[in-house]
Design a protein around this motif. Structure first.
Motif, PDB file in Angstrom:
ATOM      1  N   LEU A 202     -30.196  45.231 -58.832  1.00 15.65           N
ATOM      2  CA  LEU A 202     -30.725  46.044 -59.925  1.00 15.65           C
ATOM      3  C   LEU A 202     -30.370  47.523 -59.758  1.00 15.65           C
ATOM      4  CD1 LEU A 202     -34.265  44.447 -60.453  1.00 15.65           C
ATOM      5  CD2 LEU A 202     -32.226  44.140 -61.850  1.00 15.65           C
ATOM      6  N   MET A 203     -30.235  47.983 -58.509  1.00 15.01           N
ATOM      7  CA  MET A 203     -29.927  49.391 -58.267  1.00 15.01           C
ATOM      8  C   MET A 203     -28.427  49.681 -58.301  1.00 15.01           C
ATOM      9  SD  MET A 203     -32.582  51.295 -57.932  1.00 15.01           S
ATOM     10  CE  MET A 203     -34.363  51.151 -57.730  1.00 15.01           C
ATOM     11  N   THR A 204     -27.593  48.677 -58.196  1.00 12.62           N
ATOM     12  CA  THR A 204     -26.142  48.894 -58.196  1.00 12.62           C
ATOM     13  C   THR A 204     -25.638  49.545 -59.486  1.00 12.62           C
ATOM     14  OG1 THR A 204     -25.786  47.074 -56.638  1.00 12.62           O
ATOM     15  CG2 THR A 204     -23.897  47.764 -57.967  1.00 12.62           C
ATOM     16  N   PRO A 205     -26.068  49.093 -60.677  1.00  8.47           N
ATOM     17  CA  PRO A 205     -25.628  49.798 -61.903  1.00  8.47           C
ATOM     18  C   PRO A 205     -26.032  51.262 -61.921  1.00  8.47           C
ATOM     19  CG  PRO A 205     -26.567  47.663 -62.459  1.00  8.47           C
ATOM     20  CD  PRO A 205     -26.846  47.893 -61.005  1.00  8.47           C
ATOM     21  N   LEU A 206     -27.200  51.597 -61.378  1.00  9.17           N
ATOM     22  CA  LEU A 206     -27.624  52.997 -61.324  1.00  9.17           C
ATOM     23  C   LEU A 206     -26.708  53.805 -60.417  1.00  9.17           C
ATOM     24  CD1 LEU A 206     -29.674  55.227 -61.985  1.00  9.17           C
ATOM     25  CD2 LEU A 206     -31.049  54.425 -60.049  1.00  9.17           C
ATOM     26  N   ALA A 207     -26.305  53.229 -59.278  1.00  4.31           N
ATOM     27  CA  ALA A 207     -25.389  53.912 -58.373  1.00  4.31           C
ATOM     28  C   ALA A 207     -24.037  54.155 -59.043  1.00  4.31           C
ATOM     29  CB  ALA A 207     -25.215  53.099 -57.095  1.00  4.31           C
ATOM     30  N   ILE A 208     -23.548  53.149 -59.767  1.00  2.00           N
ATOM     31  CA  ILE A 208     -22.266  53.303 -60.480  1.00  2.00           C
ATOM     32  C   ILE A 208     -22.377  54.373 -61.562  1.00  2.00           C
ATOM     33  CG2 ILE A 208     -20.584  52.115 -61.943  1.00  2.00           C
ATOM     34  CD1 ILE A 208     -21.318  49.528 -60.445  1.00  2.00           C
ATOM     35  N   PHE A 209     -23.493  54.355 -62.272  1.00  2.00           N
ATOM     36  CA  PHE A 209     -23.706  55.324 -63.354  1.00  2.00           C
ATOM     37  C   PHE A 209     -23.754  56.753 -62.812  1.00  2.00           C
ATOM     38  CE2 PHE A 209     -26.918  57.815 -65.719  1.00  2.00           C
ATOM     39  CZ  PHE A 209     -26.272  57.913 -66.946  1.00  2.00           C
ATOM     40  N   LEU A 210     -24.527  56.983 -61.748  1.00  2.00           N
ATOM     41  CA  LEU A 210     -24.655  58.319 -61.181  1.00  2.00           C
ATOM     42  C   LEU A 210     -23.339  58.795 -60.569  1.00  2.00           C
ATOM     43  CD1 LEU A 210     -28.179  58.080 -59.488  1.00  2.00           C
ATOM     44  CD2 LEU A 210     -27.594  59.252 -61.613  1.00  2.00           C
ATOM     45  N   THR A 211     -22.636  57.889 -59.891  1.00  2.00           N
ATOM     46  CA  THR A 211     -21.349  58.261 -59.286  1.00  2.00           C
ATOM     47  C   THR A 211     -20.337  58.640 -60.361  1.00  2.00           C
ATOM     48  OG1 THR A 211     -21.784  56.756 -57.436  1.00  2.00           O
ATOM     49  CG2 THR A 211     -19.523  57.489 -57.744  1.00  2.00           C
ATOM     50  N   TYR A 212     -20.327  57.882 -61.455  1.00  3.59           N
ATOM     51  CA  TYR A 212     -19.392  58.190 -62.556  1.00  3.59           C
ATOM     52  C   TYR A 212     -19.687  59.563 -63.152  1.00  3.59           C
ATOM     53  CZ  TYR A 212     -17.379  58.050 -67.231  1.00  3.59           C
ATOM     54  OH  TYR A 212     -16.699  58.356 -68.387  1.00  3.59           O
ATOM     55  N   ARG A 213     -20.966  59.857 -63.380  1.00  6.54           N
ATOM     56  CA  ARG A 213     -21.321  61.141 -63.994  1.00  6.54           C
ATOM     57  C   ARG A 213     -21.079  62.304 -63.038  1.00  6.54           C
ATOM     58  NH1 ARG A 213     -23.951  60.310 -68.841  1.00  6.54           N
ATOM     59  NH2 ARG A 213     -24.566  62.514 -68.938  1.00  6.54           N
ATOM     60  N   ALA A 214     -21.261  62.060 -61.745  1.00  4.52           N
ATOM     61  CA  ALA A 214     -21.028  63.123 -60.775  1.00  4.52           C
ATOM     62  C   ALA A 214     -19.542  63.422 -60.623  1.00  4.52           C
ATOM     63  CB  ALA A 214     -21.631  62.745 -59.429  1.00  4.52           C
ATOM     64  N   THR A 215     -18.708  62.380 -60.571  1.00  5.52           N
ATOM     65  CA  THR A 215     -17.262  62.588 -60.417  1.00  5.52           C
ATOM     66  C   THR A 215     -16.631  63.206 -61.661  1.00  5.52           C
ATOM     67  OG1 THR A 215     -16.928  60.279 -61.109  1.00  5.52           O
ATOM     68  CG2 THR A 215     -16.956  60.733 -58.740  1.00  5.52           C
ATOM     69  N   ASN A 216     -17.226  62.982 -62.824  1.00  8.75           N
ATOM     70  CA  ASN A 216     -16.722  63.573 -64.056  1.00  8.75           C
ATOM     71  C   ASN A 216     -17.451  64.854 -64.439  1.00  8.75           C
ATOM     72  OD1 ASN A 216     -14.718  61.482 -65.459  1.00  8.75           O
ATOM     73  ND2 ASN A 216     -16.344  60.323 -64.473  1.00  8.75           N
ATOM     74  N   ASP A 217     -18.282  65.365 -63.523  1.00  8.35           N
ATOM     75  CA  ASP A 217     -19.014  66.619 -63.713  1.00  8.35           C
ATOM     76  C   ASP A 217     -19.843  66.591 -65.005  1.00  8.35           C
ATOM     77  OD1 ASP A 217     -19.914  69.080 -62.984  1.00  8.35           O
ATOM     78  OD2 ASP A 217     -18.223  70.186 -63.843  1.00  8.35           O
ATOM     79  N   ILE A 218     -20.573  65.487 -65.186  1.00  9.26           N
ATOM     80  CA  ILE A 218     -21.451  65.333 -66.341  1.00  9.26           C
ATOM     81  C   ILE A 218     -22.886  65.405 -65.840  1.00  9.26           C
ATOM     82  CG2 ILE A 218     -22.090  63.859 -68.299  1.00  9.26           C
ATOM     83  CD1 ILE A 218     -19.385  62.501 -68.026  1.00  9.26           C
ATOM     84  N   GLY A 219     -23.726  66.087 -66.559  1.00  7.23           N
ATOM     85  CA  GLY A 219     -25.122  66.196 -66.151  1.00  7.23           C
ATOM     86  C   GLY A 219     -25.844  64.869 -66.234  1.00  7.23           C
ATOM     87  N   LEU A 220     -26.997  64.846 -65.632  1.00  2.35           N
ATOM     88  CA  LEU A 220     -27.791  63.614 -65.656  1.00  2.35           C
ATOM     89  C   LEU A 220     -28.275  63.297 -67.055  1.00  2.35           C
ATOM     90  CD1 LEU A 220     -29.115  61.353 -63.994  1.00  2.35           C
ATOM     91  CD2 LEU A 220     -31.092  62.849 -63.691  1.00  2.35           C
ATOM     92  N   ILE A 221     -28.801  64.299 -67.745  1.00  2.00           N
ATOM     93  CA  ILE A 221     -29.289  64.133 -69.110  1.00  2.00           C
ATOM     94  C   ILE A 221     -28.805  65.328 -69.923  1.00  2.00           C
ATOM     95  CG2 ILE A 221     -31.302  63.924 -70.616  1.00  2.00           C
ATOM     96  CD1 ILE A 221     -32.843  62.789 -68.273  1.00  2.00           C
ATOM     97  N   ASN A 222     -28.161  65.042 -71.043  1.00  2.00           N
ATOM     98  CA  ASN A 222     -27.719  66.110 -71.949  1.00  2.00           C
ATOM     99  C   ASN A 222     -28.879  66.474 -72.864  1.00  2.00           C
ATOM    100  OD1 ASN A 222     -26.402  67.882 -73.606  1.00  2.00           O
ATOM    101  ND2 ASN A 222     -24.643  66.531 -74.011  1.00  2.00           N
ATOM    102  N   MET A 223     -29.577  67.544 -72.512  1.00  2.00           N
ATOM    103  CA  MET A 223     -30.763  67.935 -73.266  1.00  2.00           C
ATOM    104  C   MET A 223     -30.430  68.415 -74.673  1.00  2.00           C
ATOM    105  SD  MET A 223     -33.174  67.210 -71.225  1.00  2.00           S
ATOM    106  CE  MET A 223     -34.506  67.931 -72.172  1.00  2.00           C
ATOM    107  N   ASP A 224     -29.215  68.947 -74.876  1.00  2.00           N
ATOM    108  CA  ASP A 224     -28.833  69.422 -76.205  1.00  2.00           C
ATOM    109  C   ASP A 224     -28.788  68.273 -77.204  1.00  2.00           C
ATOM    110  OD1 ASP A 224     -28.642  71.979 -75.243  1.00  2.00           O
ATOM    111  OD2 ASP A 224     -26.485  71.814 -74.797  1.00  2.00           O
ATOM    112  N   VAL A 225     -28.300  67.113 -76.760  1.00  2.00           N
ATOM    113  CA  VAL A 225     -28.237  65.948 -77.645  1.00  2.00           C
ATOM    114  C   VAL A 225     -29.636  65.477 -78.010  1.00  2.00           C
ATOM    115  CG1 VAL A 225     -27.433  63.558 -77.835  1.00  2.00           C
ATOM    116  CG2 VAL A 225     -26.001  65.276 -76.716  1.00  2.00           C
TER     117      VAL A 225
END
Length: 242
Positions: A202-225
């Motif tokens: 269950l935690m593996t998708p979260l690890a993939i998601f966070l790693t993808y956003r970190a490597t692409n320099d994307i914030g955790l949550i886009n508050m503007d959206v």
């Protein structure tokens, strides 16, 4: 004068150490020892099931010594709805008493054997969970790295406190899911493999998601959206006056 306190320890002599059960010993074994124990436990369990089945088959049914008073050739092409009338009254009473005795005996045997089989199955499940835990712990360390490192890189604001809060929430969630999975696997509700690996899966998708956003320099949550629709509504309700 010094006060002397007498403590009665005679009750300790009544404890038989050899008969004391040691729980959770499977977690103390190595992988090879667990495999050896599992092989022995599974073979013993199968032999017990076969022995119980053969014992039940031998204890049910009518004894061969009781013979019908009417020969089979006289009722060869006839269907008899009541087979008891083929026997004498005394034989009928013996058959009914035998059937009742067999039912009570089989019922008691099934109840006691069911408890014993359940205990042995739980022991086997515990060993399987402990064997999977040897690999789950190693995988969980790698998994937590791919969750914690990207999380720290993504959350730039809030200093040290905010990442620690997120890390604690993730760890508590992992620990709760892991405990829950092992508990229901121990009770044979799900397979021991799934119970041991549930939290990691269950935690593996979260690890993939966070790693993808970190490597692409994307914030955790886009508050503007998230805030954009509310800003549009506020502008319509309270238009700015020039």
């Amino acid at each position: 004068k010094k006060n002397i306190i007498n403590i009665d320890i005679s009750e300790f002599n009544k404890v038989d150490v050899s008969n004391e059960n040691i729980t959770n010993t499977s977690t103390m074994l190595t992988s090879s020892e667990l495999r050896y124990s599992l092989d022995s436990l599974q073979k013993t369990f199968k032999n017990d099931v076969v022995s119980f089945t053969e014992n039940i088959n031998q204890r049910v049914g009518v004894q061969k010594m009781v013979q019908p008073t009417i020969k089979p050739k006289k009722i060869k092409n006839q269907f008899q709805s009541n087979l008891l009338h083929l026997f004498t009254p005394q034989q009928q009473l013996d058959i009914l008493n035998l059937a009742n005795s067999n039912l009570e005996s089989v019922k008691y045997s099934i109840e006691t054997s069911s408890t014993d089989f359940k205990s042995k199955q739980m022991n086997i499940s515990g060993h399987l969970i402990a064997l999977n835990d040897k690999f789950v712990i190693a995988f969980a360390c790698i998994l937590m790295f791919f969750i914690g490192a990207p999380l720290g890189a993504i959350i730039r604001k809030g200093g040290l406190g905010l990442p620690i809060v997120f890390a604690m929430l993730i760890f508590i969630s992992f620990h709760f899911i892991n405990t829950f999975g092992k508990k229901i696997a121990q009770e044979a509700t799900i397979s021991p493999f799934l119970g041991a690996w549930m939290a990691s899966l269950l935690m593996t998708p979260l690890a993939i998601f966070l790693t993808y956003r970190a490597t692409n320099d994307i914030g955790l949550i886009n508050m503007d959206v998230i805030l954009a629709p509310f800003q549009k509504v506020l502008k319509k309700l309270f238009p700015s006056q020039n």
